[in-house]
Each structure stands twice: as C-alpha cells, then as structure tokens.
Scaffold this active site. Sequence first.
Site, PDB file in Angstrom:
ATOM      1  N   GLU A 150     -15.966  -6.238  10.271  1.00  0.00           N
ATOM      2  CA  GLU A 150     -15.568  -7.653  10.355  1.00  0.00           C
ATOM      3  C   GLU A 150     -14.204  -7.681  11.018  1.00  0.00           C
ATOM      4  O   GLU A 150     -13.207  -7.283  10.416  1.00  0.00           O
ATOM      5  CB  GLU A 150     -15.545  -8.267   8.950  1.00  0.00           C
ATOM      6  N   LEU A 151     -14.165  -8.166  12.274  1.00  0.00           N
ATOM      7  CA  LEU A 151     -12.997  -7.928  13.121  1.00  0.00           C
ATOM      8  C   LEU A 151     -12.238  -9.190  13.527  1.00  0.00           C
ATOM      9  O   LEU A 151     -11.463  -9.166  14.479  1.00  0.00           O
ATOM     10  CB  LEU A 151     -13.447  -7.156  14.383  1.00  0.00           C
ATOM     11  N   CYS A 196      -9.256 -14.687   8.694  1.00  0.00           N
ATOM     12  CA  CYS A 196     -10.097 -14.353   9.861  1.00  0.00           C
ATOM     13  C   CYS A 196     -10.724 -15.588  10.496  1.00  0.00           C
ATOM     14  O   CYS A 196     -10.966 -15.609  11.699  1.00  0.00           O
ATOM     15  CB  CYS A 196     -11.198 -13.377   9.453  1.00  0.00           C
TER      16      CYS A 196
END
Length: 473
Positions: free
Chosen positions: A247-248, A281
Amino acid sequence: MKKQYYVNGEWKSTTEYADLLSPHTKEVIAQIPQATHEEVEAAIDIAHETRKQMAALTAYERANILEHITQLFIENRKKAAEIISLEAAKPIKYALAEIDRTIETYKFAAEEAKRITGEMIPMDAAKNGANRFGYTIEQPIGVIGAITPFNFPQNLVAHKVGPAIAAGNTIVLKPASQTPLSALFLAELIDQTELPKGVFNVVTGSGKTVGDALVKSDKVKMITFTGSPAVGKGIRDSAGLKKLALELGSNSGLIIDKNVDLAQIVPKCVMGAFSNQGQICISLQRTYVMDEVYEEFLEQFSTLTNKLVIGHPDDESTEISAMIHPDEQERALSWVKEAVEQGSNIVSGGTIEKGIFLPTILTNVSATSKVSCQEVFAPIVLVNRISSIDEGIAAINDSDFGLQAGIFTNDILTAFKASKELEVGGVMINDIPTYRVDQMPYGGVKDSGTGKEGLKYTIHEMTETKLVVWNQQ
C-alpha cells in the site's frame, strides 16, 4: 527510558539504542532498541518454528484471541491513544478515534476468523469431470513480515496483525521508527492473551536492517507493507516469489459538481485535507471545482480552514499539530515555494509558525508541481477550477497514483460516469476520497500498490487456496 523488543513472549535488549524524539516538543521520550540482522533472523526463526502450533488452532480459538485483544483495547483506550499522541503528535481526539477504529478492526478480524471457507467446484461441468468431487480449502501461508507506517501506528498495524492471526499465520512486525511505542504496547496486550508465544513478535530498528532481513528471508512467506512507492518497489525487486501486499499512498483527488450543497460538503473537505496534518494515504490533496461554485467553495473552504485549532497534541481542542519530523515540514515548505514559483497562489497557510506547518490552500496549481503530482503527505491541498466533469476526471487520472477518489454531484449519470472512468481502487460518490471504514476492500492501482486491505480481503491474501479433487470411480 530504555525499551525492549518482543520475541517469543520475551522482552529482549540489544547493544544499540536510538533516541526517540517527540515530534512536538523535540524532547527524548524513549530509547528504542536497534536490532541486529542476527536478532531479526532469530525472530523469524521463532515465528517459523511456531507456525504449525498456530495453524493447529481452531477458528473458535483464533476468534476468541482476537476478541480478547479487542477487549484489552477497550480497557486501555485512553492509554493507547496517549502513546500515539506522544510519539506521532497526533491530536488526542484523533488518536482516540484511531483506537476506536482499531477496536473495530480487531472485532472484524475476530468475526472473519469464523468465515474462512473454500468453495465447491462443479467438476462435472467439464467434459472430463464426471464422477469427480472437488472443493477448495484455505490454509495459512506461514510467517508474515509486516512493515508498518507512522501515521496510524495502531490501526494500520491491526490491518496486518488481525487478519494474520485470523488466518492462522505467525507474524514478525517491524513498526515505523518514529512510532515503535504503539507496537510495543500492542505486544504488552497480546502477551495477556492465549495466543501461543512466538506467534506475534515485534522487532524495532532500521528499515535497512530489519526490513531487509524480512524481505530476503526464505522463511517469510508474505510481506505486507505500507509506505512510500520507492521503498515498496525496492521490496518488490528483492522479495523473490513471496506474496506481497504493497500500500504505497496516493495524491487523492475530488471533483465538486455544480448544484451541490456546499455547506454540507466543505466541512468534510477540511477534515479530509487536514486531519492528522494531512499525513494520510488518502488525504484530500487535489480538489477540482466547477466554475459555477468555485468562488463560493473557495471562500467557505478557506474560512473554515482558518478556524482550525492549532496547538499541543495533548489538548482536546487541538486539530492541527506538528508533522512527524521537522525535515518533513521543511520539505512541504519547499514544495509550496516551488508551486508558487510555477504560478500558484497561496490562499491560506504556506508557512511554519511555532514549529507547526500551517494548513495550506493553493490555487491555480500546475499539474507538474510536486504538490500536485507527488504524494504531499502534509496539510496542503490544491483547489483548481474546472469547466466540465470530463476535465476533472482527466485531471485526477493524470497521476502515477490511483488509491481513492471522490465526487460530489446530484446527477446520477455523472456519478456513474465518474465511478467507471476514474482510474483508482475506490470511488466515493458524494464523499471525500479520505473516507474509509475498516471492513471495506482498500487498495489502489498504478503506483498506489498491489493487494487489498479490509479484513476479509486481507485474509484471502494471507491464505493459500488448495484444491482437493476426489475421483469416485
């Protein structure tokens, strides 16, 4: 205070320690052990040796352990939140909200532990399938290497630890260097449960030492990582054939159509852009507003932003505090300066005052400015004018990322169009892209990574599907 790391149900010391500083006060709050490569390997060995004992637990037993973790967080809610606030400078009201989500996440994990099933395969649907009986079973994969970020040091850990336990796997957790205290507190809680010793282990230290050992070990069967694209791609290149969930991050976008109720929308946008100092994020980073409502939206948005309470994270009224590190604040400031040099205008913020980067609104931002095309991970949001929904969709899609996006509209055809054409893992209709509940599938496309979080979906990735076929002839 010198801390210890946790392996095989034991608290262990090492030779080297690093000072952990409060992001807000810059004072030393703890000394954190820096595990050696050999110590990480020892933790992996323990997890590997314990995997059969863990796999032998029944679904009932795994669910009960997760229910116990849930209850322990309920009983220690305030203490767990105070640790987050101390080490991450997250305002206490948001830290408490994170613990409430953590409680829910482990509860979902407990429930899903009882739902891990395979499926029947209609073998005789094939020409050569007569007299055969087929089904699948889901089996644990073994050792999970979990590498977690600083921004949600309990709930994002729960999204890796919860499903790993539910699926019957063992875990070696490497928490973010800035937020190890939360992970060590989790170890204190788990130590009180019936989880077999050696199943859950926390090893603190540098990413290069601890992370590399996890990624390269043949005994680790899956790496689940939340962090930067650069590190994620490095993990992908080094991991061999082990499973990966990466998960970037993102630079999440939002479209605001005409004929919408701005009074309802604007408070959500302020929360989406500036909650946790924008260090989320799916933080709202790019906002594209139709001509007809642009000026009114910007006025309401900036007015509400300027009312945010800035202060010490311990204060219950504080909404904005220091970012995770002074270097990150300086980086964010340099990105704002670059945007201004490229023609952007600062509506609010854009400066650091008393050690806190102020909530910042930029307009007329170029698509090539870092604050637009990279993940800003700071309390910065751009508000650009668009003349059509197509223009907004194209702007959001003009990105290397694709985690979540949102659109506010009262037109059902516009909503369907956006849901189909936005190149992201999740589309929020009439909500901000920052919206998330913990059981939903969560993950992106492009440089936002691979794999899905959300308990049922993560559990599927943390198991191996085995096919069994009986020939009845």
